[in-house]
Structures are given as structure tokens and as C-alpha cells.
Design a protein around this motif. Sequence first.
Motif, PDB file in Angstrom:
ATOM      1  N   PHE A 485      45.665  46.342  53.139  1.00 33.02           N
ATOM      2  CA  PHE A 485      46.503  46.778  52.106  1.00 33.02           C
ATOM      3  C   PHE A 485      46.020  47.771  51.500  1.00 33.02           C
ATOM      4  CE2 PHE A 485      48.183  45.954  47.813  1.00 33.02           C
ATOM      5  CZ  PHE A 485      49.318  46.356  48.078  1.00 33.02           C
ATOM      6  N   SER A 486      46.848  48.756  51.247  1.00 29.25           N
ATOM      7  CA  SER A 486      46.182  49.958  50.575  1.00 29.25           C
ATOM      8  C   SER A 486      46.554  50.131  48.995  1.00 29.25           C
ATOM      9  CB  SER A 486      47.080  51.154  51.482  1.00 29.25           C
ATOM     10  OG  SER A 486      48.240  51.244  51.000  1.00 29.25           O
ATOM     11  N   GLY A 487      47.090  49.045  48.389  1.00 33.62           N
ATOM     12  CA  GLY A 487      47.361  49.142  46.909  1.00 33.62           C
ATOM     13  C   GLY A 487      46.017  48.293  46.418  1.00 33.62           C
ATOM     14  N   THR A 488      46.390  47.815  45.188  1.00 33.72           N
ATOM     15  CA  THR A 488      45.564  46.838  44.410  1.00 33.72           C
ATOM     16  C   THR A 488      45.627  45.559  44.396  1.00 33.72           C
ATOM     17  OG1 THR A 488      45.221  48.900  42.741  1.00 33.72           O
ATOM     18  CG2 THR A 488      44.458  46.754  42.010  1.00 33.72           C
ATOM     19  N   VAL A 489      44.507  44.883  44.292  1.00 31.08           N
ATOM     20  CA  VAL A 489      44.713  43.344  44.611  1.00 31.08           C
ATOM     21  C   VAL A 489      43.868  42.787  43.118  1.00 31.08           C
ATOM     22  CG1 VAL A 489      43.921  41.425  45.631  1.00 31.08           C
ATOM     23  CG2 VAL A 489      44.635  43.285  47.166  1.00 31.08           C
ATOM     24  N   MET A 490      44.429  41.849  42.431  1.00 29.04           N
ATOM     25  CA  MET A 490      43.905  41.095  41.610  1.00 29.04           C
ATOM     26  C   MET A 490      43.901  39.662  42.053  1.00 29.04           C
ATOM     27  SD  MET A 490      44.346  41.149  37.539  1.00 29.04           S
ATOM     28  CE  MET A 490      43.593  42.650  37.182  1.00 29.04           C
ATOM     29  N   LEU A 491      42.829  39.049  42.044  1.00 28.73           N
ATOM     30  CA  LEU A 491      42.735  37.629  42.855  1.00 28.73           C
ATOM     31  C   LEU A 491      42.042  36.264  42.027  1.00 28.73           C
ATOM     32  CD1 LEU A 491      43.140  35.889  45.562  1.00 28.73           C
ATOM     33  CD2 LEU A 491      41.177  36.812  46.424  1.00 28.73           C
ATOM     34  N   VAL A 492      42.753  35.396  41.849  1.00 27.88           N
ATOM     35  CA  VAL A 492      42.088  34.130  41.154  1.00 27.88           C
ATOM     36  C   VAL A 492      42.172  33.212  42.507  1.00 27.88           C
ATOM     37  CG1 VAL A 492      42.427  32.276  39.551  1.00 27.88           C
ATOM     38  CG2 VAL A 492      43.289  34.751  39.080  1.00 27.88           C
ATOM     39  N   SER A 493      41.237  32.524  42.884  1.00 30.36           N
ATOM     40  CA  SER A 493      40.694  31.532  43.947  1.00 30.36           C
ATOM     41  C   SER A 493      39.541  31.022  43.847  1.00 30.36           C
ATOM     42  CB  SER A 493      41.039  32.602  45.389  1.00 30.36           C
ATOM     43  OG  SER A 493      40.903  31.611  46.522  1.00 30.36           O
ATOM     44  N   HIS A 494      39.691  29.918  44.429  1.00 32.30           N
ATOM     45  CA  HIS A 494      38.453  29.141  44.348  1.00 32.30           C
ATOM     46  C   HIS A 494      37.707  29.098  45.891  1.00 32.30           C
ATOM     47  CE1 HIS A 494      41.405  25.943  45.123  1.00 32.30           C
ATOM     48  NE2 HIS A 494      40.586  25.595  46.424  1.00 32.30           N
TER      49      HIS A 494
END
Length: 701
Positions: A485-494
Motif C-alpha cells: 500500500f502506497s498510502g499511510t497506515v496507523m495500526l493498533v494490534s497485539h
Amino acid sequence: MITLTDIVVRRGTKVLLDKANLTIHPGEKASLIGRNGAGKSTLFALLTGGLTEDGGEWYMPKSWRLAQVAQNMPETSDSATDFVLAGDTRLAEANERLAQAEASGDGEALGMAYADLADAGGFDAQSRAETLLMGLGFSVAELANPVNSFSGGWRMRLQLARALMCPADLMLLDEPTNHLDLDALVWLEAWLKRFEGTLLIISHDREFLDAVTRVTVSLDNAQLTRFGGNYSTFEEVRAQQLTLQQAAFSKQQDRIAHLQHFIDRFKAKASKAKQAQSRVKALERMERVAQVITSADFTFEFKEPASLPNPMITIRDAVVGYTAEDGTQTPIVQGITRSVVAGQRIGLLGANGQGKSTLVKTIAGSLKALGGEFTQGKGLSVGYFAQQELDVLHVQDSPLEHMVGLAKSLGINAREQELRDFLGSFRFIGDMVGQAVGTMSGGEKARLVLAMVVYQRPNLLLLDEPTNHLDLTTREALAMALNSFSGTVMLVSHDRALLRSVCDDFWLIAKGSVSEFVGDLDDYQVYLLDEAKRKREAANAENAALAKAKHKAATQLSGEADTSADAQAKAERDAQAAAAAEVAEAAAAAQRASQAQADAMASKLAGPSTSQADKRREQAAKRQAMAAQTKPLQQTMSAAEAAMAALESEREALNSALLELPSADKLADIGKRLKRIEEELACNEAQWLAASEAIDALVAQ
């Protein structure tokens, strides 16, 4: 041990287990893996007696105590600590025997009851329960809160703590990490590593399985296959097996084609009829190698964003939190000043309740900021995956209806067939496109939310625990899609595997603020351990201060002049103190005489101290007891060593035979035997390690 022999289990018309076989040895920690719907939870239900097999037989020792996480949401006004304590069935039985002994007035029975209570860990049970709760993320102030005061996710943590509290020979954990943040997950890993019983885990968290398990059981095509090693080892071995099987299949097909060509060419010639008939018989005798047929992997990709504003979002002195219906504001994170730039991949770290989801919801527009500024770049398009899928799904609508509504909201004039084709790429095929979302599994709902996010063609992805209900295959597909993916990612994950493979930057949300975390996930785990140690020390200091304050108050009270009522109260306190002293003395006696409780209790009641001869006899008895306990373990180690030596010799001989370029049939036989040898070696090694650890534990007592 647990053995399943030719087990058949059906659910309706679907066969989930078809003459499946499995052996799990005592003390083994095994994972049960397979696609969603393959029958993993059904196997657990079989082991717990929740359903009956349709064929075959299975065995588990009747004396084994079983622990599992109850799936129902607890409804009780009991405190969190009391709720968890109730999970210790052995302690409950000991308390019941103590109550009966007290009621009977039998001194000997009372002494034995206190000894049983000590053996059951009754004198440190509350501290153990509190340790479990704090390890799973509960604060000291919450330990006395009623169960009904907690939200659904925290109540499921209480169910997990209750299961861990139970002294078990076999523990079954079905997706235990779904309601945990990374902090609690790291703690749970460490706890399960120390667990001495047999453990079966269903989980889609690769790193969790790698850390905890040493045996992998694959449920595929209604069959159970056991592999020695954790999940990563399973993947490597499975890939090698499939490669060898496909190579053997190809070679065999070439030989079959050659034989068939000879038969077709010469079967009508009298001079060659005998040779042709010989080849026909060779074909009939040939044991066919099965072709490798695997389920199609799930893949998808995010569409190329129409634009990439930079910066995408600028946050200045922002405050995020919640506003109640009466207008009361509850700030959670304050003073946020950050920028989110194009192409950035941010992982949000922090314990549950610190504000990760609140920040994501505020950026997505689901919550209003309580203060400060959130400035969006021109052309920003946000794709939001909510932690709770039902936040964005309508339970009565179908996947197709969701897509039709989404297309209309985006102003896209899409044909129904186009939407059906798009849903098909996310495994929604046939009648599933018209099925009500409320009847779908958690994994199917998660895939639908992913499909809706992809369809929006975002340039900023906000993903809040996207993997909770996804199987391993879908998680890997998500990781590959995010990396392309060329966009921006903000990730919350365990899911640490997902965080490692996707995120380049980490933000730590803790103590009401947001800061950049310098380091990787390994550094974060060290940070978590340090924080846990600090919290334990603070809790111990608080408890010590409280005990000191109570003691001071009691001392001051005892120094005052006694009225008649005060004298009676004082007498009651003295009686309670004397009873407590007797309890403590009985507990200490039970612990000092764990090998001969009855003799120790009799000695205590008689009063005189033991002589030197008695001590020598007691030490000799302990040595004999230790020898009796370790002898079968040493025999197990010796037998395992002999078996491993024989297997290694056989493996060397077979490897030498491979160098002689055997026929395809012989090659297949050698490959099968080598596979069995590796499995038997892993099994014997596990037995040797288990016996060795058991001996070390006995010696350390």
C-alpha cells in the motif's frame, strides 16, 4: 496421555473429523491450527464432553483436572478477586473440609484440614489471584470492584484469569489473546511457559504460538496431523513435505506415462504381449503418490490512492477523550502535537485504556476532539477498521446491501454484478452475499469490513485490532497488502508479527500523553517487563503502608482505657488473634512436613521436639521418597535416549540409501519412513526434556 483413534465427528451434514488419529503426551504444549470452520473448537468440545463422537474412540485419564475459559459473560456482584479465587476448585474443596472440621469440633480433623488447605495454597491464594489479575492488566484499585462494573472485554479477561487460577492437568485455551493488549499478551506468554500441565491452544497469533508451544497439530481436510516443533517449524516442515510429495508425484506420473505408452503400443503384438501384460500388473501394484492439493490462498490488495497529501494530518496541542450525555468531558490523552506524513507506517503501543482506540476514533471522525486542532491535508481519504466490527456493520443487512449502500455514499454508480465480483474476491460467494451479517462468524465480519475499507480507496488507513478474528492465512494476506500500500497506515494490534512486518515507527500512548517510542518490539517488551516490576513494587509498598497504618491504629486503640463494651470487643479481638495464630502455626507445620503430614501433626500435638535420630530417619525417608519419585523419570529418560539413538542410526542408513538413487517407489518409502523418524525423534526428545525438568523440579524442592 490423550489419544484419539479413528475419531469421526459430524456437525449436521458436514464431516469435521473423519477417522482422525492423535496422541498428546503429558506436559506437552501444543497448538491446534486450521482454517476458520475446520473444526478446532469442535475438537475442544469433544475433549470437554460438550459433544459425543460419531465414530472411533478417544481416551483421557479420568483423574485429570480440566481448565478452560468459559465463553459466557459473567454476571455477578462478587469482586474481581473473589470471582477469580472461585476458579480454584481444589482450594474450594479444602475450604469446605475445613468448615466441616470446625463444625465437628474434631481437633485431629481440624489439623488435617489446615494441612490440606496449606497443600492447596490456601494461605497465598489471594495474592496469586491478584497477581493473575494485575498481569492481565487490572489495576490495584480495580481488584475489589464488582464483576458487573467491568466492560465485556475486561469480563472475558476475568474468565481467563479464573481458568488460569484452576489447578489443571489439561488446559484448553481457545483464542485467549483476542481480548488482550500487547502488555497482557507478553505476561500471558511467560505464565504459560511456566505452566507444568498439558496445554492445547487455538490461536492465530504466530509469535504467541512460537513462544509457547513445542508441538503443532494441523486440522486439515478432516484429518489431524501432528508435527514436532512450534508454528514456524511446522511451516518449514510442511513446505518440505509438500515439495517432496509433489516431486515424488511427478516422478511417478512420468513412470506411469512411460508404462502406459509401452502397453498401448505393444499390447496388440503377440511378440510383446507378455511384456505389456507385465507392465499392466506393475501399474496395478503401484502404490500411488497423492497429488499435492492445497486450498487457494486468500490475497487482496488496496487500490492505489487518488492522491497523497503531505502532511496528511497535523495535530496541535490536542485533547482526546469522551463527552457524556450531560456534557461532562473525560480527557484521556492530552497535549498531543504530532504530524502524520505520506507513506508513514505507525504502530500505536500502550496498555488497554490508555487511549489508543480513542485517538484512532478521533482521527477517523467518530469522536470529537475535546481540545486542540486536527488539521487534515487536502484530499485526505480515511479508511477505518473498527475494533468492534458491529460499530460499522448492520446486523440485519447482507454483505451485498452493505456494498450497495457504501457505493451510493461514495457517489459510485456500480452495477450489482460488479459488487458481487468484488465481494467474491474476499471469499463472499454464492448465497453468502445475501446472508445477514448478524449470522456470520467473527472472521467473516472482519473480512467484510476489510472489503469495505479497500473499496473506499483510502490514502490513510486506521486499523484498530484488525486481526482479532482473522485466521493465519488472512493475516498474512493483510500484511502483504499493507506492505504494498502506497498510502499511510496507523495500526493498533497485539499481533507482533503484523506490527513487525508493517510498521516503521511506533508511538507510545501512556500516562495521558503520546510520545515516540525509540526502539523495536523487543525493546518494547523489555519496557513492559520494567513497568510491570515497577507496578509490583508500588503495590507492595502500598500494601505495606496500609498494614502499618492498621497496626498503628490497633496499637493506639489497645492503649485506651477499656469500658465494659471495649473490654468485650478487646476479648473478641484477642480470641480472633489467637485463632489466627493457631492457623498460621498449623500452616507452618504442614509446610515443614510435606512428606509425612500425619507424623508431623502428631508430633506437634504431642509437644516434644524431635530427637537427632528422628531427624536422621526423617532425612532418610525423604531421600527414599525422592528416589522413588525420580526413578520412573530416570527410566523414562533412559528409554527415550535409547530410542533416539536407534532412530538416528536408522536415519543415517536411510540417508545413505538416498545417495544410491533408488527407484521412485523406494524413494517414496524412504521419504515416508524419514518423516515418521523425525516425528518419533521429536516425541522422544519431548519426553526426555519433560522427565529432566521434572527431576530438576523435585530436586529444587
